[in-house]
Design a protein around this motif. Structure first.
Motif, short mmCIF file in Angstrom:
data_model
loop_
_atom_site.label_atom_id
_atom_site.label_comp_id
_atom_site.label_asym_id
_atom_site.label_seq_id
_atom_site.Cartn_x
_atom_site.Cartn_y
_atom_site.Cartn_z
N ILE A 4 12.69 6.28 0.43
CA ILE A 4 11.29 6.65 0.66
C ILE A 4 10.96 6.60 2.13
O ILE A 4 11.63 5.94 2.93
N SER A 5 9.90 7.32 2.48
CA SER A 5 9.29 7.16 3.80
C SER A 5 8.03 6.34 3.58
O SER A 5 7.42 6.41 2.51
N ARG A 6 7.68 5.57 4.56
CA ARG A 6 6.49 4.73 4.40
C ARG A 6 5.20 5.48 4.68
O ARG A 6 4.18 5.22 4.08
N GLU A 7 5.24 6.38 5.63
CA GLU A 7 4.02 7.12 5.99
C GLU A 7 4.36 8.58 6.17
O GLU A 7 5.06 8.92 7.11
N PRO A 8 4.00 9.48 5.30
CA PRO A 8 3.32 9.20 4.06
C PRO A 8 4.30 8.61 3.06
O PRO A 8 5.50 8.87 3.13
N ARG A 9 3.79 7.85 2.14
CA ARG A 9 4.65 7.20 1.15
C ARG A 9 5.13 8.25 0.15
O ARG A 9 4.39 8.64 -0.76
N GLN A 10 6.35 8.70 0.38
CA GLN A 10 6.93 9.71 -0.48
C GLN A 10 8.41 9.43 -0.69
O GLN A 10 9.06 8.78 0.13
N ILE A 11 8.92 9.96 -1.77
CA ILE A 11 10.35 9.87 -2.05
C ILE A 11 11.01 11.02 -1.31
O ILE A 11 10.74 12.18 -1.59
#
Length: 146
Positions: A4-11
């Motif tokens: 995932i990425s934290r910003e934006p929170r996405q897979i």
């Protein structure tokens, strides 16, 4: 496996496999977007993986892995075959991959909308103050994006 990425929170990546070997993890890392920092749990298989960015292996705490743990909990919550093997299961890895792909698409769209909705907005009565919408005030849910 999920990334995932934290910003934006996405897979930003996922892989479905029958094993969790260092070779499989390396293959996954090599086929996902590069990051400056990779945070993992204490699983020993990560020790043999070469990460393109800094690797933070959290053995004793969840300080850097609580977001991915939350995302994985969402996967188990919304996809019954990941929650209880005795009642629900997938007959093939291809089926599981397809189901997770649909979920990831909806999850990421939900994340984008949530980020847009929660941006600070100015109220007419408060020219200098900013207000964040509360998560509970969202007029939509992840199921709206399936």
């Amino acid at each position: 496996m999920t990334m995932i990425s934290r910003e934006p929170r996405q897979i930003i990546g996922f892989a479905v496999a029958a094993d969790k070997s260092s070779y499989r993890i390396q293959e996954f890392v090599d086929n996902t977007p590069e990051a400056k920092k990779y945070c993992t749990d204490g699983y020993m298989g990560y020790l043999d993986v070469i990460f393109p960015g800094r690797h933070v292996r959290n053995v004793n705490n969840k300080k850097d892995t609580h977001n991915i743990e939350s995302t994985n909990a969402d996967l188990r919550h919304y996809i019954a075959g990941l929650a209880r093997r005795s009642r629900c299961f997938f007959r093939s890895l291809e089926t599981l991959t397809a189901v997770i792909s649909v979920f990831v698409n909806a999850y990421n769209k939900f994340g984008e909308m949530k980020l847009k909705y929660r941006k600070p907005v100015k109220h007419k009565s408060e020219t200098h103050a900013k207000h964040l919408h509360k998560f509970s005030d969202l007029p939509f849910c992840i199921l709206d994006f399936l």
